[in-house]
Write a protein that holds these residues in place. Structure first.
Motif, mmCIF file in Angstrom:
data_model
loop_
_atom_site.group_PDB
_atom_site.id
_atom_site.type_symbol
_atom_site.label_atom_id
_atom_site.label_comp_id
_atom_site.label_asym_id
_atom_site.label_seq_id
_atom_site.Cartn_x
_atom_site.Cartn_y
_atom_site.Cartn_z
ATOM 1 N N ARG A 180 -31.032 -85.229 8.317
ATOM 2 C CA ARG A 180 -31.982 -84.132 8.390
ATOM 3 C C ARG A 180 -31.197 -82.828 8.522
ATOM 4 O O ARG A 180 -30.395 -82.669 9.436
ATOM 5 C CB ARG A 180 -32.931 -84.296 9.597
ATOM 6 N N LEU A 181 -31.453 -81.887 7.608
ATOM 7 C CA LEU A 181 -30.746 -80.621 7.628
ATOM 8 C C LEU A 181 -31.206 -79.749 8.792
ATOM 9 O O LEU A 181 -32.375 -79.763 9.202
ATOM 10 C CB LEU A 181 -30.976 -79.872 6.313
ATOM 11 N N PHE A 182 -30.276 -78.975 9.328
ATOM 12 C CA PHE A 182 -30.552 -78.038 10.411
ATOM 13 C C PHE A 182 -31.692 -77.096 10.052
ATOM 14 O O PHE A 182 -31.778 -76.612 8.915
ATOM 15 C CB PHE A 182 -29.284 -77.240 10.701
ATOM 16 N N ARG A 183 -32.559 -76.817 11.036
ATOM 17 C CA ARG A 183 -33.626 -75.842 10.872
ATOM 18 C C ARG A 183 -33.526 -74.808 11.995
ATOM 19 O O ARG A 183 -33.518 -75.176 13.181
ATOM 20 C CB ARG A 183 -34.998 -76.517 10.866
ATOM 21 N N PRO A 184 -33.429 -73.529 11.667
ATOM 22 C CA PRO A 184 -33.173 -72.495 12.681
ATOM 23 C C PRO A 184 -34.172 -72.472 13.829
ATOM 24 O O PRO A 184 -33.813 -72.118 14.961
ATOM 25 C CB PRO A 184 -33.226 -71.196 11.867
ATOM 26 N N ALA A 185 -35.422 -72.860 13.582
ATOM 27 C CA ALA A 185 -36.422 -72.833 14.663
ATOM 28 C C ALA A 185 -36.034 -73.749 15.810
ATOM 29 O O ALA A 185 -36.468 -73.551 16.947
ATOM 30 C CB ALA A 185 -37.784 -73.239 14.119
ATOM 31 N N SER A 186 -35.185 -74.745 15.537
ATOM 32 C CA SER A 186 -34.818 -75.716 16.571
ATOM 33 C C SER A 186 -33.894 -75.144 17.638
ATOM 34 O O SER A 186 -33.671 -75.782 18.668
ATOM 35 C CB SER A 186 -34.144 -76.938 15.928
ATOM 36 N N VAL A 187 -33.347 -73.941 17.409
ATOM 37 C CA VAL A 187 -32.489 -73.317 18.425
ATOM 38 C C VAL A 187 -33.035 -71.966 18.870
ATOM 39 O O VAL A 187 -32.401 -71.267 19.658
ATOM 40 C CB VAL A 187 -31.031 -73.173 17.927
ATOM 41 N N GLY A 188 -34.192 -71.582 18.369
ATOM 42 C CA GLY A 188 -34.840 -70.366 18.860
ATOM 43 C C GLY A 188 -34.033 -69.097 18.670
ATOM 44 O O GLY A 188 -34.122 -68.169 19.484
ATOM 45 N N GLY A 189 -33.237 -69.028 17.607
ATOM 46 C CA GLY A 189 -32.463 -67.814 17.348
ATOM 47 C C GLY A 189 -31.267 -67.612 18.250
ATOM 48 O O GLY A 189 -30.716 -66.506 18.326
ATOM 49 N N ALA A 190 -30.792 -68.669 18.910
ATOM 50 C CA ALA A 190 -29.728 -68.526 19.903
ATOM 51 C C ALA A 190 -28.327 -68.457 19.304
ATOM 52 O O ALA A 190 -27.363 -68.317 20.051
ATOM 53 C CB ALA A 190 -29.796 -69.695 20.889
ATOM 54 N N LEU A 191 -28.191 -68.534 18.002
ATOM 55 C CA LEU A 191 -26.855 -68.566 17.386
ATOM 56 C C LEU A 191 -26.342 -67.192 16.980
ATOM 57 O O LEU A 191 -25.254 -67.082 16.420
ATOM 58 C CB LEU A 191 -26.876 -69.493 16.164
ATOM 59 N N LYS A 192 -27.082 -66.148 17.254
ATOM 60 C CA LYS A 192 -26.641 -64.808 16.884
ATOM 61 C C LYS A 192 -27.192 -63.802 17.882
ATOM 62 O O LYS A 192 -28.079 -64.128 18.693
ATOM 63 C CB LYS A 192 -27.122 -64.461 15.476
ATOM 64 N N VAL A 193 -26.632 -62.606 17.858
ATOM 65 C CA VAL A 193 -27.151 -61.530 18.706
ATOM 66 C C VAL A 193 -28.559 -61.191 18.246
ATOM 67 O O VAL A 193 -28.786 -60.853 17.077
ATOM 68 C CB VAL A 193 -26.248 -60.281 18.633
ATOM 69 N N SER A 194 -29.515 -61.308 19.135
ATOM 70 C CA SER A 194 -30.918 -61.159 18.762
ATOM 71 C C SER A 194 -31.306 -59.699 18.583
ATOM 72 O O SER A 194 -30.871 -58.820 19.338
ATOM 73 C CB SER A 194 -31.808 -61.792 19.832
ATOM 74 N N ARG A 195 -32.142 -59.447 17.568
ATOM 75 C CA ARG A 195 -32.731 -58.128 17.356
ATOM 76 C C ARG A 195 -34.201 -58.112 17.767
ATOM 77 O O ARG A 195 -34.872 -57.080 17.661
ATOM 78 C CB ARG A 195 -32.598 -57.725 15.886
ATOM 79 N N ALA A 196 -34.698 -59.246 18.226
ATOM 80 C CA ALA A 196 -36.075 -59.311 18.707
ATOM 81 C C ALA A 196 -36.138 -58.767 20.135
ATOM 82 O O ALA A 196 -35.119 -58.504 20.775
ATOM 83 C CB ALA A 196 -36.577 -60.752 18.667
ATOM 84 N N SER A 197 -37.350 -58.590 20.644
ATOM 85 C CA SER A 197 -37.488 -58.179 22.038
ATOM 86 C C SER A 197 -37.119 -59.336 22.951
ATOM 87 O O SER A 197 -37.140 -60.504 22.544
ATOM 88 C CB SER A 197 -38.928 -57.740 22.314
ATOM 89 N N HIS A 198 -36.772 -59.004 24.181
ATOM 90 C CA HIS A 198 -36.413 -60.065 25.127
ATOM 91 C C HIS A 198 -37.588 -60.992 25.369
ATOM 92 O O HIS A 198 -37.418 -62.213 25.466
ATOM 93 C CB HIS A 198 -35.940 -59.447 26.451
ATOM 94 N N GLU A 199 -38.793 -60.441 25.444
ATOM 95 C CA GLU A 199 -39.974 -61.268 25.679
ATOM 96 C C GLU A 199 -40.185 -62.261 24.537
ATOM 97 O O GLU A 199 -40.529 -63.431 24.771
ATOM 98 C CB GLU A 199 -41.216 -60.382 25.836
#
Length: 425
Positions: A180-199
């Protein structure tokens, strides 16, 4: 006769052209590239066996299924256990088929790595049943923690590590060979510096932690079925002495499992941030928190932003409060709580990466810290074993009672002291 001398004698033309010193350097580099990388020999009284199995959690939908596709969650796990291999039995490959693809992503030659566990070996007989530890990884396959699991198993524990489907980079493999190939949702964006809000990030990562915690609970259910069955481990697992541990978001998941499930008696968090409600509510059970060094929580936030640890000062301040505040509340409300920082450790130091022949471009090298890989394995293994020995087997564990001259890397202090901001931050 030294191997390099023999090499010179067999290649006189190269020696004449390059010179003996340059050829010796070249020989040593080639030898290092071709020689096996052997994981540390387990120190306990037992040999180690290893098995894998798949199962379907029919009570849950697959959270990372493609839009419009509904199907049950499918999972896989690896188990390491005390064993009595037959004479002449050989260890299995570090990365069995399927999982070998992950070594391409992490930039090392998986075939060079030698582990010690023997596939399918009979369970050791001196004890009727062995205490069980369930484990949740994060991003890395369960097999990338083999040195730690082999050490724990050699001292009489059965370690069951779940493979969270779609989480491992770049693929997850089932025991039957499916990928099964990796799907980004499975790590919640934790692999890079986030540009989303902290909440937004808190909500996304709390959702991932919830999936992982439920995967652990499903694993415990499956272990109960195996215990009651007729297979290799039937009747050999002491699920009355069940502990949990995990790395990164897997550590958060292990704590959530123990908060939700009375079967879990003690839990250890290996350098995991706290995104879920357990960080606010605490956990009144034995809890160990083991930390790497985190300069992003000590230096001023504007410096952390300039170092690209966070996107903004506001995000840094909110994340520092969430992480350090959560760690401190967990430590204070545990019964009892232990908080230990391992000097020189980076976030990836809790995996096998410090022991693997990683190439320079491997992303994992950036997160290893400065501690030697074998020393990290020794310190981490001994602190974890002391914790579970004390709280699952009621055995003495003086290592937990204060600073030890034999483990100068281990700093025992509350999280708020370990991560006290520098003046001006």
């Amino acid at each position: 006769m030294r191997a390099s001398t023999r090499f010179h004698q067999r290649h006189p033309v190269l020696t004449a052209v390059l010179g003996a010193s340059a050829l010796t350097w070249l020989f040593q580099r080639l030898r290092a590239r071709l020689s096996p990388a052997i994981l540390p020999e387990p120190t306990g009284p037992y040999d180690v066996g290893r098995v894998a199995f798949d199962w379907v959690d029919a009570h849950r939908d697959e959270p990372y299924a493609r839009h419009g596709h509904r199907r049950p969650r499918e999972l896989s796990a690896w188990l390491w256990y005390p064993a009595e291999p037959e004479a002449g039995a050989k260890p299995g490959p570090y990365l069995p088929a399927g999982w070998r693809l992950t070594s391409l992503f992490w930039h090392f030659q998986g075939s060079r790595v030698r582990a010690h566990a023997v596939p399918g070996a009979p369970v050791a007989r001196p004890r009727a049943r062995y205490p069980v530890l369930v484990f949740s990884p994060a991003g890395f396959p369960p097999l990338y923690y083999s040195s730690l699991f082999e050490e724990l198993a050699s001292h009489g524990y059965i370690v069951a590590a779940v493979s969270h489907t779609y989480e491992a980079l770049p693929v997850s493999a089932f025991a039957d060979g499916r990928l099964r190939l990796f799907r980004p949702a499975s790590v919640g964006g934790a692999l890079k510096v986030s540009r989303a809000s902290h909440e937004e990030d808190v909500r996304a990562r709390a959702s991932v932690v919830d999936v992982k915690a439920e995967d652990l609970r499903s694993l415990v259910d499956e272990l109960e079925r195996l215990q009651a069955g007729s297979g290799l481990l039937a009747g050999r697992m002491d699920l009355e002495r069940l502990g949990a541990f995990g790395h990164s978001m897997g550590g958060n998941a292990a704590m959530e499992l123990c908060a939700r499930d009375a079967r879990c008696r003690a839990v250890a968090n290996l350098d995991g941030g706290v995104w879920s409600t357990v960080g606010q509510e605490g956990l009144p059970k034995p809890l160990m928190e083991l930390f790497a060094e985190h300069p992003e929580y000590v230096r001023p936030c504007d410096e952390s932003v300039s170092q690209k640890a966070f996107a903004s000062v506001e995000y840094c301040e909110a994340n520092r409060e969430l992480a350090v505040g959560g760690w401190q509340r967990l430590y204070a409300r545990a019964r009892p709580g232990y908080s230990i920082q391992i000097r020189g450790a980076g976030h990836a130091s809790f995996t096998d990466c410090g022991l693997l022949p990683l190439k320079r471009r491997s992303l994992a090298r950036r997160a290893l810290g400065t501690i030697d890989g074998r020393r990290m394995w020794r310190v981490l293994s001994d602190y974890l074993r002391a914790f579970f020995d004390r709280h699952l087997q009621e055995a003495p564990a003086p290592l937990l009672d204060g600073a030890s001259p034999f483990y100068p890397e281990g700093v025992l202090a509350p999280p708020e002291a370990l991560f006290s901001p520098a003046p001006g931050s």
